[in-house]
Design a protein around this motif. Structure first.
Motif, PDB file in Angstrom:
ATOM      1  N   ARG A  28      28.306  19.021  34.999  1.00 52.11           N
ATOM      2  CA  ARG A  28      28.593  19.246  36.407  1.00 52.11           C
ATOM      3  C   ARG A  28      29.385  20.532  36.530  1.00 52.11           C
ATOM      4  N   ILE A  29      28.917  21.409  37.405  1.00 51.70           N
ATOM      5  CA  ILE A  29      29.639  22.643  37.648  1.00 51.70           C
ATOM      6  C   ILE A  29      29.690  22.864  39.148  1.00 51.70           C
ATOM      7  N   GLY A  30      30.796  23.215  39.599  1.00 50.23           N
ATOM      8  CA  GLY A  30      31.024  23.438  41.021  1.00 50.23           C
ATOM      9  C   GLY A  30      32.504  23.250  41.297  1.00 50.23           C
ATOM     10  N   LYS A  31      32.885  23.497  42.515  1.00 53.72           N
ATOM     11  CA  LYS A  31      34.281  23.284  42.866  1.00 53.72           C
ATOM     12  C   LYS A  31      34.555  21.782  42.813  1.00 53.72           C
ATOM     13  N   PRO A  32      35.632  21.325  42.294  1.00 57.34           N
ATOM     14  CA  PRO A  32      36.844  22.008  41.866  1.00 57.34           C
ATOM     15  C   PRO A  32      36.902  22.337  40.372  1.00 57.34           C
ATOM     16  N   TYR A  33      35.797  22.295  39.674  1.00 60.01           N
ATOM     17  CA  TYR A  33      35.822  22.479  38.227  1.00 60.01           C
ATOM     18  C   TYR A  33      36.042  23.937  37.845  1.00 60.01           C
ATOM     19  N   ARG A  34      36.885  24.121  36.843  1.00 60.60           N
ATOM     20  CA  ARG A  34      37.333  25.437  36.377  1.00 60.60           C
ATOM     21  C   ARG A  34      36.169  26.385  36.064  1.00 60.60           C
ATOM     22  N   ASP A  35      35.095  25.873  35.499  1.00 56.35           N
ATOM     23  CA  ASP A  35      33.976  26.723  35.082  1.00 56.35           C
ATOM     24  C   ASP A  35      33.428  27.570  36.222  1.00 56.35           C
ATOM     25  N   VAL A  36      33.332  27.015  37.415  1.00 59.10           N
ATOM     26  CA  VAL A  36      32.767  27.767  38.535  1.00 59.10           C
ATOM     27  C   VAL A  36      33.683  28.920  38.935  1.00 59.10           C
ATOM     28  N   TYR A  37      34.983  28.720  38.832  1.00 58.07           N
ATOM     29  CA  TYR A  37      35.930  29.792  39.153  1.00 58.07           C
ATOM     30  C   TYR A  37      35.877  30.886  38.092  1.00 58.07           C
ATOM     31  N   GLU A  38      35.818  30.479  36.833  1.00 58.60           N
ATOM     32  CA  GLU A  38      35.729  31.473  35.759  1.00 58.60           C
ATOM     33  C   GLU A  38      34.451  32.290  35.893  1.00 58.60           C
ATOM     34  N   LEU A  39      33.364  31.645  36.267  1.00 58.77           N
ATOM     35  CA  LEU A  39      32.104  32.344  36.487  1.00 58.77           C
ATOM     36  C   LEU A  39      32.252  33.351  37.627  1.00 58.77           C
ATOM     37  N   ALA A  40      32.860  32.933  38.720  1.00 56.76           N
ATOM     38  CA  ALA A  40      33.057  33.832  39.864  1.00 56.76           C
ATOM     39  C   ALA A  40      33.982  34.994  39.500  1.00 56.76           C
ATOM     40  N   LEU A  41      35.017  34.718  38.739  1.00 54.95           N
ATOM     41  CA  LEU A  41      35.972  35.762  38.375  1.00 54.95           C
ATOM     42  C   LEU A  41      35.389  36.777  37.392  1.00 54.95           C
ATOM     43  N   GLN A  42      34.346  36.394  36.675  1.00 54.30           N
ATOM     44  CA  GLN A  42      33.690  37.340  35.760  1.00 54.30           C
ATOM     45  C   GLN A  42      33.098  38.516  36.519  1.00 54.30           C
ATOM     46  N   HIS A  43      32.787  38.315  37.781  1.00 48.92           N
ATOM     47  CA  HIS A  43      32.158  39.352  38.583  1.00 48.92           C
ATOM     48  C   HIS A  43      33.174  40.145  39.394  1.00 48.92           C
ATOM     49  N   THR A  44      34.438  40.021  39.043  1.00 47.94           N
ATOM     50  CA  THR A  44      35.501  40.781  39.697  1.00 47.94           C
ATOM     51  C   THR A  44      36.280  41.511  38.619  1.00 47.94           C
ATOM     52  N   HIS A  45      37.309  42.174  39.021  1.00 46.71           N
ATOM     53  CA  HIS A  45      38.175  42.822  38.031  1.00 46.71           C
ATOM     54  C   HIS A  45      39.138  41.832  37.384  1.00 46.71           C
ATOM     55  N   HIS A  46      38.993  40.555  37.713  1.00 49.76           N
ATOM     56  CA  HIS A  46      39.870  39.521  37.164  1.00 49.76           C
ATOM     57  C   HIS A  46      39.228  38.791  35.994  1.00 49.76           C
ATOM     58  N   ASN A  47      38.706  39.541  35.045  1.00 44.95           N
ATOM     59  CA  ASN A  47      38.131  38.900  33.859  1.00 44.95           C
ATOM     60  C   ASN A  47      39.202  38.162  33.069  1.00 44.95           C
ATOM     61  N   ASP A  48      40.441  38.593  33.207  1.00 42.52           N
ATOM     62  CA  ASP A  48      41.552  37.938  32.532  1.00 42.52           C
ATOM     63  C   ASP A  48      42.111  36.875  33.473  1.00 42.52           C
ATOM     64  N   SER A  49      41.784  35.620  33.208  1.00 40.07           N
ATOM     65  CA  SER A  49      42.213  34.543  34.102  1.00 40.07           C
ATOM     66  C   SER A  49      43.695  34.204  33.947  1.00 40.07           C
ATOM     67  N   SER A  50      44.416  34.953  33.102  1.00 43.22           N
ATOM     68  CA  SER A  50      45.842  34.682  32.962  1.00 43.22           C
ATOM     69  C   SER A  50      46.643  35.318  34.089  1.00 43.22           C
ATOM     70  N   ASP A  51      46.062  36.291  34.818  1.00 42.58           N
ATOM     71  CA  ASP A  51      46.761  36.908  35.942  1.00 42.58           C
ATOM     72  C   ASP A  51      45.920  36.765  37.201  1.00 42.58           C
ATOM     73  N   LEU A  52      46.212  35.730  37.948  1.00 40.81           N
ATOM     74  CA  LEU A  52      45.494  35.483  39.192  1.00 40.81           C
ATOM     75  C   LEU A  52      46.407  35.668  40.397  1.00 40.81           C
ATOM     76  N   SER A  53      47.434  36.511  40.244  1.00 37.47           N
ATOM     77  CA  SER A  53      48.418  36.692  41.309  1.00 37.47           C
ATOM     78  C   SER A  53      47.819  37.325  42.560  1.00 37.47           C
ATOM     79  N   ASN A  54      46.697  38.014  42.437  1.00 37.25           N
ATOM     80  CA  ASN A  54      46.047  38.635  43.592  1.00 37.25           C
ATOM     81  C   ASN A  54      44.788  37.892  44.027  1.00 37.25           C
ATOM     82  N   VAL A  55      44.642  36.655  43.582  1.00 38.24           N
ATOM     83  CA  VAL A  55      43.456  35.874  43.907  1.00 38.24           C
ATOM     84  C   VAL A  55      43.881  34.696  44.791  1.00 38.24           C
ATOM     85  N   CYS A  56      43.089  34.450  45.820  1.00 41.83           N
ATOM     86  CA  CYS A  56      43.379  33.327  46.713  1.00 41.83           C
ATOM     87  C   CYS A  56      42.079  32.595  47.024  1.00 41.83           C
TER      88      CYS A  56
END
Length: 147
Positions: A28-56
């Motif tokens: 199962r993949i979709g919100k609220p599961y972490r995998d979907v967010y990591e997938l979405a973040l791969q397409h931004t400058h936030h490849n490093d999920s340790s700093d999400l201070s500018n993500v909302c």
């Protein structure tokens, strides 16, 4: 003929085993599961999920949008009046500048969050995967997607 019955049984068993193997592969993949967010973040400058201070995470659903944002530790903004929880509000005014309306809306929003936690504790939520101590508390709450 008994041999035909045995063959039919073997075919049925094989089919059942194949179906079980396939269901083991389903994830199962979709919100609220972490995998979907990591997938979405791969397409931004936030490849490093340790700093999400500018993500909302902005969304209208506590169970998927806000829970998902909180599980990956990014900011969350809950939109109440334009979303799936709107029917739980009795405040019908659109004048959010009125202090009484604001207070009533905030109280009702808190009631929705409390009911959501009760639902979670009763096991009626996808949040069953999370610790009992996990609380969904949005960082920000606004009435509408639009100004």
């Amino acid at each position: 003929d008994d041999d035909d019955d045995d063959d039919d049984d073997d075919v049925e068993k094989k089919k059942k085993n194949e179906e079980e193997d396939v269901t083991k592969l389903v994830k199962r993949i979709g919100k609220p599961y972490r995998d979907v967010y990591e997938l979405a973040l791969q397409h931004t400058h936030h490849n490093d999920s340790s700093d999400l201070s500018n993500v909302c995470m902005v969304g209208d659903a506590l169970e998927t949008d806000i829970t998902g944002g909180l599980t990956i530790h990014c900011g969350t903004l809950w939109v109440v009046k334009d979303g799936i929880h709107a029917s739980a509000l009795t405040t019908t005014t659109t004048d959010d500048s009125d202090d009484h309306s604001k207070t009533k809306y905030q109280e009702e929003a808190q009631t929705i969050v409390d009911a959501f936690h009760d639902k979670k504790l009763n096991g009626d939520s996808v949040m069953g995967d999370l610790d009992d101590d996990f609380k969904v508390v949005p960082d920000f709450c606004v009435p509408h997607f639009r100004l």
